[in-house]
Design a protein around this motif. Structure first.
Motif, mmCIF file in Angstrom:
data_model
loop_
_atom_site.group_PDB
_atom_site.id
_atom_site.type_symbol
_atom_site.label_atom_id
_atom_site.label_comp_id
_atom_site.label_asym_id
_atom_site.label_seq_id
_atom_site.Cartn_x
_atom_site.Cartn_y
_atom_site.Cartn_z
ATOM 1 N N SER A 6 8.204 11.870 13.453
ATOM 2 C CA SER A 6 6.746 11.781 13.357
ATOM 3 C C SER A 6 6.085 11.042 14.531
ATOM 4 C CB SER A 6 6.318 11.213 12.002
ATOM 5 O OG SER A 6 7.022 10.047 11.697
ATOM 6 N N PRO A 7 6.691 9.953 15.061
ATOM 7 C CA PRO A 7 6.008 9.345 16.228
ATOM 8 C C PRO A 7 5.947 10.306 17.421
ATOM 9 C CG PRO A 7 7.542 7.784 15.258
ATOM 10 C CD PRO A 7 7.817 9.111 14.613
ATOM 11 N N ASN A 59 -5.286 10.140 0.683
ATOM 12 C CA ASN A 59 -4.567 11.082 -0.181
ATOM 13 C C ASN A 59 -5.397 11.421 -1.409
ATOM 14 O OD1 ASN A 59 -2.715 12.666 -1.426
ATOM 15 N ND2 ASN A 59 -1.320 10.997 -1.971
ATOM 16 N N TYR A 116 9.672 14.002 9.296
ATOM 17 C CA TYR A 116 9.644 12.574 8.995
ATOM 18 C C TYR A 116 10.278 11.770 10.121
ATOM 19 C CZ TYR A 116 10.925 8.155 6.854
ATOM 20 O OH TYR A 116 11.111 6.829 6.604
ATOM 21 N N LEU A 131 -9.728 2.230 -5.218
ATOM 22 C CA LEU A 131 -9.102 0.991 -4.758
ATOM 23 C C LEU A 131 -7.674 1.249 -4.283
ATOM 24 C CD1 LEU A 131 -9.268 -2.057 -4.412
ATOM 25 C CD2 LEU A 131 -8.806 -2.329 -6.845
ATOM 26 N N GLY A 132 -6.947 2.097 -4.972
ATOM 27 C CA GLY A 132 -5.548 2.341 -4.614
ATOM 28 C C GLY A 132 -5.317 3.622 -3.837
ATOM 29 N N LYS A 192 7.290 6.278 9.853
ATOM 30 C CA LYS A 192 7.757 5.963 11.209
ATOM 31 C C LYS A 192 6.589 5.626 12.133
ATOM 32 C CE LYS A 192 12.078 7.180 10.410
ATOM 33 N NZ LYS A 192 13.256 6.362 10.644
ATOM 34 N N ASN A 229 7.018 2.613 5.178
ATOM 35 C CA ASN A 229 8.135 3.536 5.405
ATOM 36 C C ASN A 229 7.818 4.637 6.404
ATOM 37 O OD1 ASN A 229 9.870 2.174 3.809
ATOM 38 N ND2 ASN A 229 9.549 3.445 1.999
ATOM 39 N N GLU A 278 3.756 7.220 -4.817
ATOM 40 C CA GLU A 278 3.581 7.567 -3.411
ATOM 41 C C GLU A 278 4.487 6.682 -2.541
ATOM 42 O OE1 GLU A 278 -0.715 8.550 -2.431
ATOM 43 O OE2 GLU A 278 -0.997 7.540 -4.350
ATOM 44 N N LEU A 327 -7.003 -0.238 -12.936
ATOM 45 C CA LEU A 327 -7.755 -1.004 -11.941
ATOM 46 C C LEU A 327 -7.811 -0.239 -10.612
ATOM 47 C CD1 LEU A 327 -9.088 -3.757 -11.138
ATOM 48 C CD2 LEU A 327 -6.830 -4.407 -10.266
ATOM 49 N N THR A 328 -6.647 0.322 -10.195
ATOM 50 C CA THR A 328 -6.600 1.015 -8.902
ATOM 51 C C THR A 328 -7.405 2.314 -8.896
ATOM 52 O OG1 THR A 328 -4.461 1.901 -9.610
ATOM 53 C CG2 THR A 328 -4.418 0.046 -8.064
ATOM 54 N N TYR A 374 -4.440 -5.807 -5.306
ATOM 55 C CA TYR A 374 -5.590 -5.104 -5.878
ATOM 56 C C TYR A 374 -6.438 -5.924 -6.840
ATOM 57 C CZ TYR A 374 -3.695 -1.065 -3.465
ATOM 58 O OH TYR A 374 -3.252 -0.220 -2.500
ATOM 59 N N ARG A 408 0.828 -1.203 0.000
ATOM 60 C CA ARG A 408 0.000 0.000 0.000
ATOM 61 C C ARG A 408 0.861 1.250 0.000
ATOM 62 N NH1 ARG A 408 -5.259 1.469 -1.147
ATOM 63 N NH2 ARG A 408 -5.739 3.428 -0.114
ATOM 64 N N LYS A 409 0.551 2.160 -0.916
ATOM 65 C CA LYS A 409 1.287 3.422 -0.981
ATOM 66 C C LYS A 409 0.325 4.559 -0.682
ATOM 67 C CE LYS A 409 4.703 1.884 -4.397
ATOM 68 N NZ LYS A 409 4.200 0.562 -4.822
ATOM 69 N N GLN A 410 0.828 5.565 0.027
ATOM 70 C CA GLN A 410 -0.056 6.684 0.358
ATOM 71 C C GLN A 410 0.740 7.945 0.674
ATOM 72 O OE1 GLN A 410 -3.922 5.722 2.035
ATOM 73 N NE2 GLN A 410 -3.288 6.873 3.833
ATOM 74 N N PHE A 411 0.374 9.031 0.066
ATOM 75 C CA PHE A 411 1.030 10.341 0.273
ATOM 76 C C PHE A 411 2.517 10.302 -0.097
ATOM 77 C CE2 PHE A 411 -2.548 10.958 3.312
ATOM 78 C CZ PHE A 411 -3.067 12.112 2.762
ATOM 79 N N GLY A 412 3.174 11.423 0.138
ATOM 80 C CA GLY A 412 4.619 11.495 -0.011
ATOM 81 C C GLY A 412 5.094 11.561 -1.456
#
Lengths: 619, 619
Positions: free
Chosen positions: B477-478, B150, B474, B145-146, A333, A331, A326, B174-175, A580, A315-319
């Motif tokens: 972040s935690p 974001n 980055y 889906l993907g 933290k 990755n 993405e 597809l995504t 997917y 799964r990729k999201q943002f960045g």
């Protein structure tokens, strides 16, 4: 090789290539031996390749169809076990991989062990062969509608009738109905029933009885026996394949010799007598059951974390920078700080489970030699590790007791040995100055020891100020619980450190385990920082450690669990990461997609849209 | 009165008699006003007394039957709303109490607000009347889906074709399939679809478009539109009543004027132009949606805690002396330390939700006057309170920004005002010496302020040491997440304290709320003791507070939520506490109990028991 079939794609190939250790050797470290890896692999493949064992449609079946499917799988599994002449080890693994809770779990896991543990030699010779061949199906009827953990509060009665040499089993109240036993609702023909033994007008407390529930001719409930399923449980599929049941007795008679008589007997005349077998033997069975629960917890966690790590890599999201791809969720933290401690916990629980298994064997051997010295500790540690709150008191009590005996110079042993260093631990200051210092197992272990001991001592002081010990225990129970948890976490960390100090073959395998051990210990340290700080054993400056060592190895570390796609049963956790397209294909299988226009359109949607809903004051 | 019918038994009567406050006035404090209590009561009873709205069989219905039942209830609810000429407030409450997620939630909650917020005057005049009368059913098709959170990563395209004055909506991969939108799978005729606007060869990013999906004649998908349900969700019943859907477009054409054009337009020639409406208006909608989520969280928690408190008062376990009755589970300190903070949280979230509601109104009014001064804070606070991790960064960023501006002498306002006391808070020592001192709201608030500020300052220092700000964010972040959580918890505690400082009528009502405020604050303090200690604002000696004040009032405090048995939908949480007979009766309704001998006995159990399983190498 954990794939079900030759994979044509591997979306996780780059992750696997980046791993810095020998995955095959890690599988051995996880499973315990090369043999264990091989036999598990063989059984997992046997199940995964057999169409009868498919489970991808499980969440779409009605309760009735799901139950029928469970009966079918159980019969088929038994057929395969017989045909292939599987060993007990193989048969157990085959059932594990079938991965659908059902009556066989209780038959093998509770009914047979109860007879073995509490039946006399003669009783074992009579009943075990029937159970081993499945001529009868047994379950374990203990909990009642009104009574769970407090076994001494059960209400079902077994009253001896000397006239007929029988026990009369009876449910005197609604709350005495047996409630929850798996396999009871629909499948079992027999049960070990726990009831208050009454003879000569006196109540001798809870004992076990073998009671036939259903006809062996047509499976109908016997006279006086009311049986049913207690209904659906939360969650899609999963435990709804089990017929957890309800059972009521209306003066049901059984022969006297169906009381489990290893520890005590009722004579022909109705006299209650103890045998010379020590009753502590009963605890041995509980230690066994609890160590299985710890092992099961590790298995369940390993499946969850396997799915989560793989999907987080896909799964990729943002960045995204300038429209590029993405960032992998793995990755982030924040994601690492959630997932990696769980990954480390799966390994930590696995190794403490191995130790518990050894402890059980050790206790059993000692018991047979009438040596009860380690039983209490084993009882307390397994209860704590099982983490059943009501039983955690056992841990707290043994801790209080051990502390109170320190003054007399009695040296604690086993998992309590660290308390012998009380002088030192109560005033030691943690030597950690930099984040890297936390990678030293000696520092970790000492911090955990100091924290646990100081919490225990603090509790003991508070309890001693109460008007009575019982009052003190009641008032301080939340603190005692926390002290007990600190002790149990010390055990888990200690066993992990001990494991890592052994010789472990395979490139990089030992290093990965060392790192996971650190991740687990520092996760607990961070989560319970208040305890560590409050007891003064560490200072605010000693903190945080990065999960950097785990990141490149994360996918390979979950691969080392060696779970097949069939066993995982998760589109998101597929070995090949081809999430997917699989997710998309799966969606169409829902029964709701059988028709394009849904059922109910003509009755409820069309009239609404056409403003033709019939108005009436009442439907 | 929260009972569905005149109760003949009340197993909780003793608990209610022991409560030390006026429950009716507490209902007012919880609901916000006497009017709010009355109208909610009226709607709850309307639903509970209508057989069409029964939901006790919900977990036993197949997915198809559950969905059909949802369509039926939605149509019936609409019929009642029209017949009884219900106000908007009444209609919303009626839908709340029907308590079965379905397409109407998205129609009213997302489709209509999207058109209101992003449509021009003309678009609103065209589409809203159709939606208000249910001549069309709309949903909100954003996630793919993907791509989830974001939004800028969405792939669906809307390409303007100047030849025909149309947009071509298309799913290129597809995504890019729309995935998850509620009401999409089977019910909706229209959707607001989010897609990348492309005109004159240039990609202008994500915009909303009104797209018809299904025929208004026969409900079949329009040409080029692929529609389906994404399958079952976890949990028995619950969200499986919703047709979360999948949607693909194959070059579907819509008129240009179905682009939502309040903020920007595409001209007849294909020119992309901005209107002079500030785009910050979009944030206003997000603030609205998030404040509803906080309100919903409080509602959900109040239901769970109502069930848990009542059942804990009924359920007895252990603690029997000499065969007397066992102890109510609610009397155990360990149970109290779990339940009462949740009870306090339900109230805490309720009051911070009220404040958010006010904040939304305030922001909206300011926006209309083109005053954007409070928008960023409202955006950050609602995101934090919604606790969606990906958005929590917004909170962290505003905190970092505010801290960095302190040096320049800029005075922070709103929820960040406490940072102005930086000199004092960074070095203050907590004045608490005894457990009772923690009951002082000034001490509590100061401890929370000091903790949040010190964590924020610590983060800011660490971030500033990184090679770039992005890199620092980055890496840290935690920690940033934890600092943001500390800030949000400060807001919750502050709003609770402010509520309690108001005039609140009713015997003992104010005292109970004060006490719950303390329970909540001290629970957070205990849970995050490490933060409080690490920042040095409190010392290890300042600790623990008893839950004693809550115990006698616990049942009455959950009664004050005024939930009907129908709305709770829980046998364990029944108002009258008559749990066991009800549990027993419910069990028999499971379809598995329709026959005494289960389906599958003759095929799979009998052959097993009779040792007549046919062996074969393969089934």
């Amino acid at each position: 090789m954990a794939m079900d079939a030759a994979a044509e794609v591997d979306h996780l190939a780059a992750e696997r290539a980046a791993a810095r250790f020998d995955v095959e050797e890690m599988k051995v470290a996880w499973a315990g031996s090369r043999h264990a890896v091989d036999v598990a692999d063989r059984m997992a493949r046997l199940v995964a390749s057999d169409p009868v064992f498919r489970k991808d449609n499980r969440t779409m079946l009605s309760r009735k169809d799901l139950f029928k499917d469970t009966l079918r799988k159980a019969a088929h599994a038994w057929r395969r076990i017989v045909e292939l002449r599987l060993t007990e080890e193989e048969a157990n693994l085959l059932r594990l991989y079938v991965d659908q809770p059902g009556y066989v779990d209780l038959h093998w896991g509770m009914f047979v062990p109860a007879i073995k543990g509490q039946g006399t030699e003669e009783q074992q010779q009579k009943w075990l062969p029937l159970a081993y061949k499945f001529q009868i199906i047994g379950c374990y009827a203990q909990t009642e509608l009104g009574h769970g953990s407090n076994v001494q509060g059960l209400e079902t009665t077994a009253t001896f009738d000397p006239k007929t040499d029988e026990f009369v089993i009876h449910s005197p109240t609604l709350t005495s109905s047996k409630w929850w036993p798996g396999g009871l609702g629909k499948a079992s023909t027999h049960a070990v029933v726990y009831a208050r033994l009454i003879t000569e007008g006196k109540d001798y407390g809870i004992h076990g009885f073998i009671v036939q529930l259903r006809s062996l001719v047509d499976h109908s409930p016997l006279p006086g026996v009311t049986l049913g399923d207690i209904g659906g449980k939360f969650g899609s599929g999963a435990y709804n394949s089990m017929d957890n049941g309800v059972l009521q007795f209306d003066h049901v008679r059984i022969p006297r010799d169906q009381m489990l008589m290893r520890l005590s007997q009722v004579t022909r005349e109705g006299k209650y007598v103890h045998s010379d077998v020590p009753k502590q033997l009963l605890y041995g069975t509980m230690v066994f059951v609890r160590q299985s629960i710890v092992a099961d917890a590790s298995k369940a966690l390993s499946r969850a974390v396997c799915i989560a790590v793989r999907y987080s890599a896909i799964r990729k999201q943002f960045g995204s920078q300038d429209g590029g791809p993405e960032t992998q969720v793995l990755n982030y933290k924040t994601q690492q700080s959630r997932l990696f401690p769980l990954l480390a916990s799966a390994y930590a629980f696995r190794f403490v489970g191995d130790w518990l298994n050894w402890l059980y064997t050790d206790v059993t051997q000692k018991l047979e030699a009438k040596d009860f010295s380690t039983l209490q500790e084993a009882h307390a540690c397994t209860a704590g590790l099982k983490a059943v709150t009501t039983s955690v008191t056992a841990v707290a009590r043994i801790l209080m007791k051990t502390v109170s005996q320190l003054a007399s110079g009695k040296q604690p042993v086993g998992t309590m040995a660290y308390m012998g260093k009380v002088q030192y631990l109560m005033q030691c200051k943690c030597a950690v100055n930099t984040a890297e210092d936390w990678l030293n197992p000696v520092a970790i272990q000492e911090a955990f020891e100091a924290r646990a001991l100081r919490m225990v001592v603090n509790c003991a002081q508070n309890v001693s100020q109460a008007s009575s010990q019982e009052e003190g225990f009641y008032e301080r129970s939340p603190d005692l619980l926390e002290a007990a948890v600190a002790h149990i976490q010390l055990i888990i960390v200690t066993k992990f450190i001990e494991k890592v100090q052994q010789d472990i073959p395979g490139d990089g395998v030992k290093e990965q385990l060392q790192n996971l051990c650190n991740v687990y210990a520092l996760y607990i340290l961070h989560k319970h920082l208040g305890d560590f700080l409050a007891t003064g054993c560490i200072t605010p400056k000693q903190g945080a450690l990065a999960n950097e060592q785990v990141r490149p190895n994360a996918v390979a570390l979950v691969d080392a669990f060696n779970h097949t796609d069939h066993y995982l049963g998760s589109v998101l956790g597929r070995y090949d990461g081809n999430v997917y397209p699989a997710l998309y294909e799966e969606a169409w299988k829902d029964p709701l997609n059988e028709t394009v226009v849904p059922e109910g359109y003509h009755e409820y949607l069309r009239p609404l849209l056409k403003q033709q809903l019939k108005l009436s004051s009442r439907l």
